[in-house]
Design a protein around this motif. Structure first.
Motif, short mmCIF file in Angstrom:
data_model
loop_
_atom_site.label_atom_id
_atom_site.label_comp_id
_atom_site.label_asym_id
_atom_site.label_seq_id
_atom_site.Cartn_x
_atom_site.Cartn_y
_atom_site.Cartn_z
N PRO A 52 -4.22 115.33 61.03
CA PRO A 52 -3.60 116.02 59.89
C PRO A 52 -2.97 115.02 58.93
N ALA A 53 -2.96 115.36 57.66
CA ALA A 53 -2.32 114.52 56.65
C ALA A 53 -1.13 115.30 56.09
N GLY A 54 0.04 115.00 56.59
CA GLY A 54 1.23 115.76 56.23
C GLY A 54 1.88 115.29 54.95
N THR A 55 2.72 116.15 54.38
CA THR A 55 3.34 115.85 53.09
C THR A 55 4.87 115.90 53.13
N TRP A 56 5.45 116.51 54.17
CA TRP A 56 6.90 116.65 54.23
C TRP A 56 7.39 116.45 55.66
N PRO A 57 8.50 115.71 55.83
CA PRO A 57 9.21 114.94 54.80
C PRO A 57 8.47 113.65 54.47
N ALA A 58 8.62 113.20 53.22
CA ALA A 58 7.87 112.05 52.74
C ALA A 58 8.23 110.77 53.48
N LEU A 112 4.75 117.21 58.17
CA LEU A 112 4.19 118.56 58.19
C LEU A 112 3.33 118.80 56.94
N PRO A 113 2.10 119.27 57.10
CA PRO A 113 1.25 119.57 55.94
C PRO A 113 1.56 120.94 55.36
#
Length: 304
Positions: free
Chosen positions: A250-256, A264-265
């Motif tokens: 997975p490629a998550g975005t938060w938290p940066a 978390l994506p």
């Protein structure tokens, strides 16, 4: 350690019932962390001679691998002129428009559409200055987390809608010939599921906006929903949509501040059938003070 692994198994199983209770849904969002705990615990428990604990860790590993299997992934494709979209929760309370502009220039990418979330009134001068490059603009500038602004260099009609709870979202009906039939782009920011009321509001808003449509659409934004929530599969199936960000790892975005594989994506991109993903990047956070990483997509319409 056996106690920790037991809690991981319980949390993993509890998360599968998240459609019925908000706290269980909250547990579903951390499957990557559960998987990593299981991977680390299994050899440690074997080395300590705790076979039952190791078997439990193995069960946790298998369960979370199953949960992480991508659901309704959008197909990969290519085309001569993809529609490119930057979706960015800029967190305008800590990010200035000038900081965003510098960061975006450093990425070396082009975007037909800029979908900006958490945009405050202080950004208005910069937004207006972009009208020569992005003539079609609309949104709501707010000092709370639900301001959003959409800029398009593709010809289209922009409409600001209001969801339950007074939270705005934007519909962009593209009028050019990017696809064989008209397509709409929906830009959303849903509430975080921090309590029962907010979780139910998020689910109601997504279900209402994503009801089945007779025309193709692309949906981008901060959904505050990971691919591992039971609501993810319910909403994708109900809306007959596909996940452009589905994939492993997975490629998550938060938290940066977390590595992308651990974050978390929750910044999502969903597409109708007949659309494919030519490229997708979760962009680096360096230079952008937001607590979210931005996402860039290149999407292709099936020419048939």
């Amino acid at each position: 350690m056996t106690v920790l692994v037991t809690l991981v198994v319980v949390a993993t199983l509890a998360g599968r019932f998240g459609a019925h209770f908000w706290l269980l849904d909250l547990a579903a969002h951390f499957s990557v962390i559960y998987l990593l705990i299981a991977v680390g615990a299994m050899p440690a428990l074997l080395a300590a001679g705790q076979r039952r604990g190791a078997l439990l860790a193995g069960a946790a590993l298998v369960l979370n691998l199953w949960v992480l299997i991508p659901f309704r992934p959008a197909p990969v494709g290519a085309c001569a002129a993809p529609l490119t979209i930057l979706q960015a929760n800029v967190r305008g309370s800590v990010t200035t428009a000038e900081q965003f502009a510098v960061w975006w220039a450093e990425q070396g990418l082009e975007a037909d559409i800029l979908a900006l979330i958490e945009v405050p009134p202080a950004w208005e001068p910069w937004l207006q200055a972009q009208r020569s490059a992005y003539p079609w603009q609309a949104g709501v500038l707010r000092d709370d987390p639900f301001g959003l602004w959409v800029l398009s260099r593709r010809t289209g009609v922009l409409t600001v809608e209001t969801a339950a709870g007074g939270i705005p979202w934007v519909r962009l009906d593209l009028a050019d010939s990017i696809a064989p039939s008209p397509v709409e782009v929906l830009i959303l920011h849903r509430p975080p599921p921090m309590n029962r009321e907010l979780a139910e509001l998020r689910n109601r808003q997504l279900a209402a906006v994503l009801a089945p449509a007779t025309h193709p659409r692309l949906v981008v934004g901060d959904f505050n929903l990971t691919p591992w929530s039971p609501w993810n599969s319910l909403l994708l199936e109900a809306g007959q949509l596909y996940d452009a960000g589905a994939g492993l790892p997975p490629a998550g975005t938060w938290p940066a501040g977390f590595p992308s594989w651990l974050a978390l994506p929750i910044d999502r991109t969903w597409v109708s059938g007949g659309w494919s993903v030519a490229a997708r990047r979760v962009l680096p956070a360096r230079g952008l003070p937001s607590d979210h990483r931005a996402v860039w997509n290149a999407l292709c319409a099936d020419p048939r």
